[in-house]
Design a protein around this motif. Sequence first.
Motif, PDB file in Angstrom:
ATOM      1  N   ARG A 108       0.853  -1.203  -0.100  1.00 47.13           N
ATOM      2  CA  ARG A 108      -0.044  -0.071  -0.044  1.00 47.13           C
ATOM      3  C   ARG A 108       0.948   1.120  -0.197  1.00 47.13           C
ATOM      4  N   THR A 109       2.118   1.135   0.317  1.00 44.91           N
ATOM      5  CA  THR A 109       3.067   2.000   0.284  1.00 44.91           C
ATOM      6  C   THR A 109       3.108   2.767  -0.997  1.00 44.91           C
ATOM      7  N   ASN A 110       2.892   2.023  -2.108  1.00 43.76           N
ATOM      8  CA  ASN A 110       3.190   2.445  -3.473  1.00 43.76           C
ATOM      9  C   ASN A 110       1.887   3.295  -3.984  1.00 43.76           C
ATOM     10  N   PHE A 111       1.082   3.735  -2.976  1.00 40.63           N
ATOM     11  CA  PHE A 111      -0.264   4.210  -3.348  1.00 40.63           C
ATOM     12  C   PHE A 111      -0.580   5.687  -2.830  1.00 40.63           C
ATOM     13  N   VAL A 112      -1.142   6.562  -3.441  1.00 41.32           N
ATOM     14  CA  VAL A 112      -1.825   7.865  -3.007  1.00 41.32           C
ATOM     15  C   VAL A 112      -3.263   7.587  -3.307  1.00 41.32           C
ATOM     16  N   TYR A 113      -4.096   8.021  -2.080  1.00 45.36           N
ATOM     17  CA  TYR A 113      -5.641   7.966  -2.625  1.00 45.36           C
ATOM     18  C   TYR A 113      -6.354   8.918  -1.813  1.00 45.36           C
ATOM     19  N   VAL A 114      -7.055  10.001  -2.858  1.00 44.10           N
ATOM     20  CA  VAL A 114      -7.759  10.969  -2.455  1.00 44.10           C
ATOM     21  C   VAL A 114      -9.280  10.512  -2.757  1.00 44.10           C
ATOM     22  N   PRO A 115      -9.876  10.354  -1.352  1.00 43.31           N
ATOM     23  CA  PRO A 115     -11.388   9.837  -1.487  1.00 43.31           C
ATOM     24  C   PRO A 115     -12.248  10.672  -1.752  1.00 43.31           C
ATOM     25  N   GLN A 116     -13.579  10.362  -1.906  1.00 37.85           N
ATOM     26  CA  GLN A 116     -14.588  11.392  -2.198  1.00 37.85           C
ATOM     27  C   GLN A 116     -14.965  12.485  -0.986  1.00 37.85           C
ATOM     28  N   GLY A 117     -15.421  13.492  -1.424  1.00 35.36           N
ATOM     29  CA  GLY A 117     -16.015  14.437  -0.266  1.00 35.36           C
ATOM     30  C   GLY A 117     -14.774  14.990   0.630  1.00 35.36           C
ATOM     31  N   ASN A 118     -15.324  15.642   1.672  1.00 38.86           N
ATOM     32  CA  ASN A 118     -14.304  16.319   2.476  1.00 38.86           C
ATOM     33  C   ASN A 118     -13.448  15.430   3.433  1.00 38.86           C
ATOM     34  N   THR A 119     -12.239  15.367   3.346  1.00 39.99           N
ATOM     35  CA  THR A 119     -11.516  14.430   4.061  1.00 39.99           C
ATOM     36  C   THR A 119     -10.579  15.137   4.957  1.00 39.99           C
ATOM     37  N   MET A 122      -1.494   6.650  -8.298  1.00 34.85           N
ATOM     38  CA  MET A 122      -2.567   7.818  -7.501  1.00 34.85           C
ATOM     39  C   MET A 122      -3.862   7.514  -7.932  1.00 34.85           C
ATOM     40  N   ILE A 123      -4.579   7.484  -6.976  1.00 34.82           N
ATOM     41  CA  ILE A 123      -6.180   7.051  -7.155  1.00 34.82           C
ATOM     42  C   ILE A 123      -6.861   8.338  -6.691  1.00 34.82           C
ATOM     43  N   PHE A 124      -7.682   8.951  -7.686  1.00 39.40           N
ATOM     44  CA  PHE A 124      -8.684   9.824  -7.203  1.00 39.40           C
ATOM     45  C   PHE A 124     -10.146   9.683  -7.471  1.00 39.40           C
ATOM     46  N   ASP A 125     -10.649   9.334  -6.313  1.00 43.48           N
ATOM     47  CA  ASP A 125     -12.159   8.825  -6.387  1.00 43.48           C
ATOM     48  C   ASP A 125     -13.055  10.181  -6.355  1.00 43.48           C
ATOM     49  N   GLU A 126     -13.523  10.747  -7.532  1.00 45.80           N
ATOM     50  CA  GLU A 126     -14.180  12.032  -7.676  1.00 45.80           C
ATOM     51  C   GLU A 126     -13.674  13.044  -6.953  1.00 45.80           C
ATOM     52  N   ALA A 127     -12.510  13.233  -6.974  1.00 45.73           N
ATOM     53  CA  ALA A 127     -11.532  14.289  -6.360  1.00 45.73           C
ATOM     54  C   ALA A 127     -11.886  15.624  -6.768  1.00 45.73           C
ATOM     55  N   THR A 128     -12.519  15.779  -8.031  1.00 44.64           N
ATOM     56  CA  THR A 128     -12.608  17.092  -8.331  1.00 44.64           C
ATOM     57  C   THR A 128     -13.999  17.535  -8.781  1.00 44.64           C
ATOM     58  N   SER A 129     -14.645  16.811  -7.912  1.00 42.22           N
ATOM     59  CA  SER A 129     -16.238  16.862  -8.251  1.00 42.22           C
ATOM     60  C   SER A 129     -16.813  18.460  -7.603  1.00 42.22           C
ATOM     61  N   ALA A 130     -15.953  19.239  -6.904  1.00 36.75           N
ATOM     62  CA  ALA A 130     -16.488  20.373  -6.377  1.00 36.75           C
ATOM     63  C   ALA A 130     -15.634  21.474  -6.808  1.00 36.75           C
ATOM     64  N   LEU A 131     -15.019  21.271  -8.062  1.00 36.00           N
ATOM     65  CA  LEU A 131     -14.103  22.288  -8.783  1.00 36.00           C
ATOM     66  C   LEU A 131     -15.019  22.702  -9.979  1.00 36.00           C
ATOM     67  N   ASP A 132     -14.761  24.106 -10.170  1.00 39.41           N
ATOM     68  CA  ASP A 132     -15.374  24.654 -11.594  1.00 39.41           C
ATOM     69  C   ASP A 132     -14.354  24.222 -12.737  1.00 39.41           C
ATOM     70  N   PRO A 133     -15.061  24.194 -13.996  1.00 43.41           N
ATOM     71  CA  PRO A 133     -14.229  23.402 -14.969  1.00 43.41           C
ATOM     72  C   PRO A 133     -12.954  24.045 -15.172  1.00 43.41           C
ATOM     73  N   PHE A 143      -8.683   7.747 -12.283  1.00 45.69           N
ATOM     74  CA  PHE A 143      -9.559   8.747 -11.911  1.00 45.69           C
ATOM     75  C   PHE A 143     -10.805   7.849 -11.753  1.00 45.69           C
ATOM     76  N   ILE A 144     -11.706   7.731 -10.635  1.00 39.54           N
ATOM     77  CA  ILE A 144     -13.115   7.337 -10.565  1.00 39.54           C
ATOM     78  C   ILE A 144     -13.894   8.581 -10.893  1.00 39.54           C
TER      79      ILE A 144
END
Length: 559
Positions: free
Chosen positions: A424-435, A508-519, A539-540
Amino acid sequence: MIINRLKRLFQIPETRYTTKEIFRWLWLAWHGNRKQAVLNATIGLLSVGVSLATVWAVQHAIDVASHAIEGSIYVAVGFMGALVLCDFGLNVASVWVRNLLGIKAQNRMQQKMLDRILRSEWHGRERHHSGDVLNRLEFDVTNVVNFLTETIPNSLSTLAMFLGAFFYLMTMDWRLAVVIVIMIPLFVLVSKIYVRQMRRLTREVRNSDSKVQSVLQETIQHRMLIKTLESDEMIVGKLEGTQSELRRKVVRRTKFSVFSNLVLNFGFAFGYLVAFTWAALRMSLGTLTFGGMTAFLQLVSKIQSPARQLTKLVPAFVSVFTAAERLMELEEDPLEEQGEPVELSSPCGLTLTHVNYGYEDGDRQILKDLSFTFYPGSCTAVLGETGAGKTTLVRMLLALLKPQSGKVEIYNGYERMELTPLMRTNFVYVPQGNTLLSGTIRENLLLGKVNATQEEMEAVLRKSCADFVFHLPLGLDTPCSEQGGGLSEGQAQRIAIARSLLRDRSIMIFDEATSALDPETERLLLKNILSKHDKTVIFITHRPAVVEYCDQTLTIEKI
């Protein structure tokens, strides 16, 4: 044999854990608290010696004052004063040991339990509500620590007081000593009838208490949602319902306890009256001095008081057995594979081969015969409708879940191996929502890299389009409350992304990590992250702008 006798003695009913297993768990828990237990036992035994010496000193001083024996009243009173000072000193030492070492012991056990929970396997469904877990880590840990470090050591000194006072009384009047001691077991046996159900009732009370804390925690956590739904009355009513259940169970347990104590107190009071009458008759016949009668009554009290304390061991055992069981349940999940992290040289890729997975309590397969390759340095968009299995896939890539069949492998240009938690040390994870956690922006960033420099933090903030931090009055030291309170959702997301960039891992795994950003901000952020093509990015997402930046897509169909 001994365990079975203790079980019969304390009327302990059968549960999911055997009495032997609970005793073994308590024994192992005691190992980390031996210092405090030994100090408490030593102080207690010294207090017993001082207390019995005080009985003799009072008797001696009264007899000297009444001229029953010869001696100096000043010396007698001086000796009494010295014993009083010793007793004060031991009481102060006891308070220091209880407060200083006690909180350390409690903190140490909470840390151990939390570490065990964090290192255990995760099965996708939490067995216990978070409020219940917090309740166990606070109240049940305190119960166990107090029992091991105070109740047991104090019981040794209580037993020593009982035996010391009994033998002292034996030297003065063996008949009275025997009568007083014989009366005690009779009332204890009667009271044991009412302890039979105590363990079950205590368990029910603790479970109800956990439910109350769970309602309180969820209400505070989702306060905004409850306000917008105007569900205040319903939630308060729910709390009242759980509190009423708790009150009913506390009343039932209290009835058992009060009745048992009444029986015991009646017995002890009757015994004291017998001793007083006996001593008064002897004094009237001239076979006992006034000082001797005073010593008689003190010794009877010092026999009955320890006996009373020893009878309280029964509910204490009931309580600690319940607490131990609740903590043992938190340790039921097996540990993940333990060892040194296995970090592969960058860039790394991932391969899924005929992967199948379904949750244990589910009625359908989530992932079925899934095969796919996330090539080293590639950017992949994972698409699919809600419930298709995207979150399950993320958990599998992070080695939180294991495939029920098939395999997940991590590889680079030199080696390939099946994915385990050690990788797991090889991963970066940004989950959904405010973390974000409560604290400053700096403290949140340091979760990604504990020794990060100011320059490194500023660089990742620029890369994640979080330049707004530099314009805040306190900059990196700007405080934010629980879940990033004080920041907008978009700001919180960008700080979470900066935290992941600071971790700097190959995948790097991004789970809907840009959902709150403007285009526009989203496009600039994606450009910054993907410019070097030195990471494997997943990217999820449901956002078309994200898909445009990806080399390939994986669409998961709902089964």
